[in-house]
Design a protein around this motif. Structure first.
Motif, PDB file in Angstrom:
ATOM      1  N   ARG A 139      43.623  27.380  49.068  1.00  0.00           N
ATOM      2  CA  ARG A 139      43.039  26.061  49.318  1.00  0.00           C
ATOM      3  C   ARG A 139      42.917  25.792  50.815  1.00  0.00           C
ATOM      4  N   SER A 140      43.966  26.140  51.581  1.00  0.00           N
ATOM      5  CA  SER A 140      43.934  25.915  53.026  1.00  0.00           C
ATOM      6  C   SER A 140      42.865  26.753  53.705  1.00  0.00           C
ATOM      7  N   SER A 141      42.599  27.905  53.116  1.00  0.00           N
ATOM      8  CA  SER A 141      41.610  28.812  53.700  1.00  0.00           C
ATOM      9  C   SER A 141      40.204  28.572  53.156  1.00  0.00           C
ATOM     10  N   ARG A 142      40.093  27.574  52.275  1.00  0.00           N
ATOM     11  CA  ARG A 142      38.802  27.219  51.671  1.00  0.00           C
ATOM     12  C   ARG A 142      38.187  28.394  50.893  1.00  0.00           C
ATOM     13  N   LEU A 143      39.050  29.125  50.210  1.00  0.00           N
ATOM     14  CA  LEU A 143      38.587  30.261  49.390  1.00  0.00           C
ATOM     15  C   LEU A 143      38.501  29.831  47.921  1.00  0.00           C
ATOM     16  N   LYS A 144      37.743  28.794  47.651  1.00  0.00           N
ATOM     17  CA  LYS A 144      37.691  28.228  46.308  1.00  0.00           C
ATOM     18  C   LYS A 144      37.203  29.220  45.262  1.00  0.00           C
ATOM     19  N   LYS A 145      36.438  30.201  45.708  1.00  0.00           N
ATOM     20  CA  LYS A 145      35.901  31.180  44.765  1.00  0.00           C
ATOM     21  C   LYS A 145      37.022  32.034  44.145  1.00  0.00           C
ATOM     22  N   ALA A 146      38.154  32.123  44.852  1.00  0.00           N
ATOM     23  CA  ALA A 146      39.260  32.944  44.354  1.00  0.00           C
ATOM     24  C   ALA A 146      40.111  32.206  43.327  1.00  0.00           C
ATOM     25  N   LEU A 147      40.023  30.875  43.291  1.00  0.00           N
ATOM     26  CA  LEU A 147      40.892  30.086  42.417  1.00  0.00           C
ATOM     27  C   LEU A 147      40.765  30.457  40.935  1.00  0.00           C
ATOM     28  N   SER A 183      34.487  35.164  54.464  1.00  0.00           N
ATOM     29  CA  SER A 183      33.196  34.998  53.790  1.00  0.00           C
ATOM     30  C   SER A 183      32.621  36.347  53.366  1.00  0.00           C
ATOM     31  N   LYS A 184      32.881  37.385  54.162  1.00  0.00           N
ATOM     32  CA  LYS A 184      32.400  38.723  53.809  1.00  0.00           C
ATOM     33  C   LYS A 184      33.080  39.221  52.525  1.00  0.00           C
ATOM     34  N   GLN A 185      34.409  38.927  52.425  1.00  0.00           N
ATOM     35  CA  GLN A 185      35.128  39.353  51.232  1.00  0.00           C
ATOM     36  C   GLN A 185      34.625  38.622  49.988  1.00  0.00           C
ATOM     37  N   LEU A 186      34.309  37.340  50.172  1.00  0.00           N
ATOM     38  CA  LEU A 186      33.812  36.553  49.045  1.00  0.00           C
ATOM     39  C   LEU A 186      32.496  37.110  48.518  1.00  0.00           C
ATOM     40  N   LYS A 187      31.659  37.563  49.443  1.00  0.00           N
ATOM     41  CA  LYS A 187      30.353  38.089  49.046  1.00  0.00           C
ATOM     42  C   LYS A 187      30.493  39.374  48.226  1.00  0.00           C
ATOM     43  N   LYS A 188      31.622  40.055  48.411  1.00  0.00           N
ATOM     44  CA  LYS A 188      31.812  41.320  47.706  1.00  0.00           C
ATOM     45  C   LYS A 188      32.204  41.104  46.236  1.00  0.00           C
ATOM     46  N   MET A 198      37.417  40.256  43.282  1.00  0.00           N
ATOM     47  CA  MET A 198      38.546  39.364  43.072  1.00  0.00           C
ATOM     48  C   MET A 198      39.471  39.852  41.953  1.00  0.00           C
ATOM     49  N   PHE A 199      39.166  41.016  41.372  1.00  0.00           N
ATOM     50  CA  PHE A 199      39.977  41.488  40.254  1.00  0.00           C
ATOM     51  C   PHE A 199      41.426  41.740  40.693  1.00  0.00           C
ATOM     52  N   GLY A 200      41.594  42.227  41.915  1.00  0.00           N
ATOM     53  CA  GLY A 200      42.940  42.527  42.419  1.00  0.00           C
ATOM     54  C   GLY A 200      43.845  41.313  42.409  1.00  0.00           C
ATOM     55  N   ILE A 201      43.310  40.172  42.854  1.00  0.00           N
ATOM     56  CA  ILE A 201      44.129  38.958  42.919  1.00  0.00           C
ATOM     57  C   ILE A 201      44.422  38.434  41.508  1.00  0.00           C
ATOM     58  N   ALA A 202      43.489  38.627  40.578  1.00  0.00           N
ATOM     59  CA  ALA A 202      43.724  38.232  39.184  1.00  0.00           C
ATOM     60  C   ALA A 202      44.807  39.116  38.565  1.00  0.00           C
ATOM     61  N   PHE A 203      44.754  40.415  38.866  1.00  0.00           N
ATOM     62  CA  PHE A 203      45.748  41.355  38.347  1.00  0.00           C
ATOM     63  C   PHE A 203      47.141  41.024  38.872  1.00  0.00           C
ATOM     64  N   PHE A 204      47.220  40.702  40.158  1.00  0.00           N
ATOM     65  CA  PHE A 204      48.506  40.341  40.759  1.00  0.00           C
ATOM     66  C   PHE A 204      49.056  39.072  40.106  1.00  0.00           C
ATOM     67  N   SER A 205      48.202  38.071  39.931  1.00  0.00           N
ATOM     68  CA  SER A 205      48.598  36.824  39.281  1.00  0.00           C
ATOM     69  C   SER A 205      49.121  37.100  37.871  1.00  0.00           C
ATOM     70  N   PHE A 206      48.445  37.990  37.164  1.00  0.00           N
ATOM     71  CA  PHE A 206      48.861  38.354  35.803  1.00  0.00           C
ATOM     72  C   PHE A 206      50.225  39.039  35.811  1.00  0.00           C
ATOM     73  N   MET A 207      50.412  40.017  36.696  1.00  0.00           N
ATOM     74  CA  MET A 207      51.643  40.802  36.728  1.00  0.00           C
ATOM     75  C   MET A 207      52.855  39.925  37.020  1.00  0.00           C
ATOM     76  N   VAL A 208      52.705  39.015  37.980  1.00  0.00           N
ATOM     77  CA  VAL A 208      53.819  38.158  38.381  1.00  0.00           C
ATOM     78  C   VAL A 208      54.309  37.328  37.200  1.00  0.00           C
ATOM     79  N   VAL A 209      53.378  36.756  36.438  1.00  0.00           N
ATOM     80  CA  VAL A 209      53.744  35.883  35.331  1.00  0.00           C
ATOM     81  C   VAL A 209      54.134  36.691  34.092  1.00  0.00           C
ATOM     82  N   PHE A 210      53.473  37.829  33.861  1.00  0.00           N
ATOM     83  CA  PHE A 210      53.745  38.608  32.657  1.00  0.00           C
ATOM     84  C   PHE A 210      55.181  39.130  32.638  1.00  0.00           C
TER      85      PHE A 210
END
Length: 630
Positions: free
Chosen positions: A397-405, A477-482, A485-497
Motif C-alpha cells: 500500500r505504501s508503495s502504491r502497488l495496488k496491482k499486487a494486492l 512500474s516495470k515489474q507491474l507491467k510484467k 505476480m505468481f511468486g507473491i501469491a505463492f509466498f502468501s499461500f505458503m505462509v498461511v498454509f
C-alpha cells in the motif's frame, strides 16, 4: 534402510544376499523332494544362487570374524544343496546366515511407520495386475507363457511362509532370470505399502467384520510390534500370537494383515513408543547402534507424534519437555555414549510416557475450556501468519502497488480454504505419517525463510533510497507491467498454509478431548480468534499508514528478519524430528517454541548463521549507499 559403514553398492549386495537366501528357503522344495531332483532347472538355480551369495559375502567388507562365520554357514549350505538334503536343513542354514547378516550389517527390515494398504492397492493395480491378475491369482493378461509363472498371491500354502520383508526385497530387487523385474524406482515407503498389500490379498474379510477385525488388530498390536509384523511369516506370526483358541489366532492374523492403526493410532501410540525405546536399549546394548537410533526415531514418529497434538492441547509445557527428552535419547545414541547414560535417558523417557498416559485418560473437556483452547491455538497460529502478511500488505500500500494486492489476498484465502477443507478430510491429514508431516512443515518453513531473507534485504536496501518516488516510478512500474505476480501469491499461500496445516492437527486433538455435546465450542473458538486477528489487522494497517515509507521499510526489514529467524528455527527443528538431521544438545536448555528457539546446536546454529548473513548484507548495503552519496 540405512547400513552404516558400507558403500551404496555394498548395501545393495547385502539386500541381494538376503533376498537370494529367502528365495532358496522358499523354492528349494520346487527343485528337490525326498532326496531326488524333481526339476533340473530349479536345482541348477539353487546351486547358482548358493554360489552367488557366497561370492557376495566373500567380496564384502564385513568384519573379519563375522565374515568367516557367515562364509562357513554359506559353504555348508552349498554342500547340503549338492547332497540334496531335506528342505528343513536347507531352510535352517539359509535363515541362520540371513539372521547373522542382518545383525552384522544393521539392516533395517521394517518400515518406520505402518504402511498404507490403500496406496498399496493403487500401486498393485498400476504395476502388478498385468502379470499377477486383478485379484492376485497369477492369472493376468501377460501371465500366459511366462516361465516360471507369476506368483499366485492367493495360494495359502505358499504365502503363509513369506513375510512382508521378503515381498519387499522381491519387489525392490526383482528375480533374476524371470519376468519379475526390479521396481527400485519406487520409494521405500511405496514398496512397503505394496508388500503389505500383497500379503493382505489372500485374506478376504467380510464387510460386517471390519469392526471386529479392528478390535482384534488393537489386541494383537499390543502383543507384536510393526517390525515383527514386517519380518515374520504368517506361520511365525501365529506362533508369536499363540493362545488356546486357534480360531482366534487366525482372526488376529487376518486383522494384522488387513487392518492398520487408523483412528486408534493415538490410543496405542504411547505403547509403541515404550516398545521402541526398550528395543533401542536392547539394540544399543548389543552394539547395533544404527538400529538403536532408528528405534529411538520410531519411538517419536510412530509413538509420540500421533498423540503430540492431543497432549499439547492438555499440557503444552510437558509435551515440549517430552519432545526434548526424545531428542536427548537420540543424541546420546548418536554420540555412542556410555551404556549407563543411554539407559538413564531411556528410563527418563519411559517415566515421562507414564505421565503422558495419565494425561490422556478419557477426560473430556468442558465447553468453555474447549472454547479457550481452540481460540488460543488459532490465535497463536494465525498471528504468526498475520505478522508476515500484514507487513507485506502495508509495504504494498505504501508503495502504491495496488496491482499486487489481489495476488496476496488470493494466496492466503486459498490457503484458508484448503485449511477448511482439511478439517473435513482431517482423518487423511492425520493419516499422513509423522515423518512426512514433519518434513512438510520443515520444508515449508525453510522456503518461507528464503523468501523472507530476500524481502528483508530488499527492504533494508531501499530504505536508504533518497529519490523514493523515482524508484517507484521507474523500477516498480516495470515489474507491474510484467504481470509476474505468481511468486507473491505463492509466498502468501505458503505462509498461511503451514499454520493452517498445524492448526488442523491441534483442533482435531481438542475435538477428541471434547464432549460430543460441546463440539460447537471449537468452531466458536476459531471464530473468536479470527475476529481478534481481524481487529489486529485493522489497527496495524491504520497506524502503518502514518509511518513514512522509508521508516516503514526499515522497521519492516528488522521485523521480517526476526520472523525469518523464528521460521528457520522451526524448520530445522521439524526436519530433526523427522530424523533427517542429527540432534546435538545445546549446553543451556532453553526452549521457546513461539520464538523458534530449541536447545539443539543445529537449530541455534542455523539461526545464528542466518542472523550474521542478514547483518552482513545490511552492512554492505549501508556501506554502498554511503559511498554513492559521498
Amino acid at each position: 534402510m540405512n547400513l552404516t559403514g558400507f558403500s551404496q553398492s555394498e548395501n545393495k549386495n547385502f539386500q541381494t544376499t538376503i533376498h537370494l537366501l529367502d528365495y532358496i528357503s522358499r523354492d528349494y522344495t520346487a527343485a528337490v523332494q525326498n532326496g531326488e531332483v524333481i526339476d533340473e532347472a530349479e536345482f541348477a538355480e539353487m546351486q547358482e544362487f548358493s554360489d552367488k551369495v557366497y561370492l557376495l559375502i566373500e567380496e564384502s567388507n564385513l568384519p573379519q570374524n563375522n565374515k568367516l562365520l557367515i562364509l562357513s554357514q554359506l559353504k555348508e549350505l552349498g554342500k547340503q544343496i549338492e547332497k540334496k538334503a531335506p528342505h528343513k536343513s536347507i531352510n535352517a542354514l539359509a535363515q541362520q546366515a540371513r539372521r547373522d547378516i542382518i545383525k552384522t550389517t544393521d539392516l533395517k527390515t521394517a518400515p518406520l511407520v505402518w504402511p498404507n494398504l490403500e496406496n498399496g492397492k493403487s500401486l498393485y493395480v498400476q504395476h502388478c495386475t498385468p502379470c499377477h491378475g486383478e485379484n492376485g491369482g497369477g492369472d493376468g493378461k501377460l501371465a500366459a507363457g511366462l516361465k516360471p509363472a507369476p506368483t499366485n498371491f492367493l495360494n495359502a500354502n505358499l504365502m503363509q511362509e513369506i513375510s512382508p520383508f521378503q515381498a519387499y526385497n522381491t519387489i525392490k530387487l526383482g528375480v533374476e532370470g524371470t519376468a519379475m523385474q526390479s521396481f527400485a524406482t519406487l520409494s521405500d515407503k511405496e514398496i512397503w505399502d505394496l508388500a503389505f498389500y500383497i500379503k493382505a490379498l489372500r485374506f478376504t474379510p467380510q464387510a460386517d467384520q471390519n469392526s471386529e477385525l479392528q478390535q482384534k488388530f488393537d489386541q494383537a498390536n499390543n502383543t507384536v510390534n510393526l517390525e515383527e509384523v514386517a519380518t515374520l511369516s504368517d506361520v511365525e506370526l501365529i506362533k508369536r500370537l499363540s493362545n488356546d483358541d486357534s480360531a482366534d489366532n487366525e482372526l488376529l492374523l487376518t486383522a494384522l494383515r488387513t487392518q492398520s492403526p487408523g483412528d486408534n493410532a493415538q490410543k496405542y501410540s504411547l505403547d509403541k513408543a515404550r516398545n521402541y525405546l526398550k528395543s533401542a536399549l536392547q539394540n544399543y546394548t548389543s552394539g547395533s547402534y544404527s538400529s538403536a537410533r532408528e528405534d529411538a526415531l520410531a519411538a517419536y514418529l510412530e509413538g509420540i507424534e500421533p498423540s503430540e497434538a492431543r497432549l499439547k492441547a492438555n499440557a503444552p509445557t510437558f509435551t515440549a519437555s517430552l519432545e526434548q527428552q526424545m531428542f536427548k535419547i537420540r543424541e546420546v545414541i548418536e554420540k555412542k555414549g556410555d551404556k549407563a547414560q543411554v539407559e538413564k535417558e531411556i528410563d527418563n523417557g519411559l517415566a515421562m510416557l507414564r505421565q503422558a498416559e495419565e494425561m490422556m485418560q478419557d477426560k473430556k473437556l468442558n465447553y468453555w475450556l474447549s472454547f479457550a483452547l481452540s481460540a488460543s491455538i488459532m490465535l497463536r497460529e494465525g498471528l504468526e501468519a498475520f505478522l508476515i502478511l500484514a507487513l507485506i500488505l502495508a509495504l504494498i500500500r505504501s508503495s502504491r502497488l495496488k496491482k499486487a494486492l489481489p495476488w496476496v489476498h488470493g494466496g492466503w484465502i486459498t490457503a484458508i480454504l484448503l485449511g477448511v477443507a482439511g478439517w473435513f478430510f482431517s482423518d487423511w491429514v492425520i493419516g499422513i505419517s509423522g515423518k512426512n508431516r514433519e518434513i512438510m512443515e520443515g520444508m515449508i518453513s525453510l522456503v518461507a525463510v528464503i523468501v523472507l531473507a530476500f524481502v528483508g534485504f530488499w527492504l533494508h536496501d531501499h530504505s536508504h533510497a533518497k529519490n523514493w518516488k523515482k524508484f517507484i516510478e521507474e523500477k516498480i512500474s516495470k515489474q507491474l507491467k510484467k504481470d509476474k505476480m505468481f511468486g507473491i501469491a505463492f509466498f502468501s499461500f505458503m505462509v498461511v498454509f503451514r499454520e493452517a496445516f498445524e492448526s488442523i492437527l491441534f483442533l482435531q486433538a481438542i475435538s477428541l478431548e471434547t464432549q460430543p455435546a460441546h463440539q460447537s465450542s471449537i468452531g466458536l473458538g476459531v471464530l473468536a480468534a479470527f475476529v481478534m486477528i481481524s481487529l489486529f489487522a485493522i489497527l496495524f494497517v491504520r497506524y502503518s499508514k502514518k509511518i513514512p515509507v522509508r521508516q516503514l521499510f526499515r522497521y519492516s526489514a528488522w521485523a521480517i528478519t526476526l520472523l525469518a529467524l523464528i521460521l528457520i528455527g522451526k524448520g530445522v527443528h521439524s526436519i530433526q524430528e523427522a530424523g533427517w538431521l542429527s540432534v546435538t544438545g545445546f549446553p543451556v536448555s532453553v526452549s521457546v517454541d513461539w520464538l523458534g528457539i530449541y536447545p539443539t546446536i543445529e537449530t541455534i546454529s542455523a539461526q545464528v548463521v542466518l542472523l550474521l548473513l542478514m547483518l552482513l548484507l545490511y552492512y554492505l548495503s549501508y556501506r554502498r549507499v554511503r559511498l554513492i552519496s559521498v
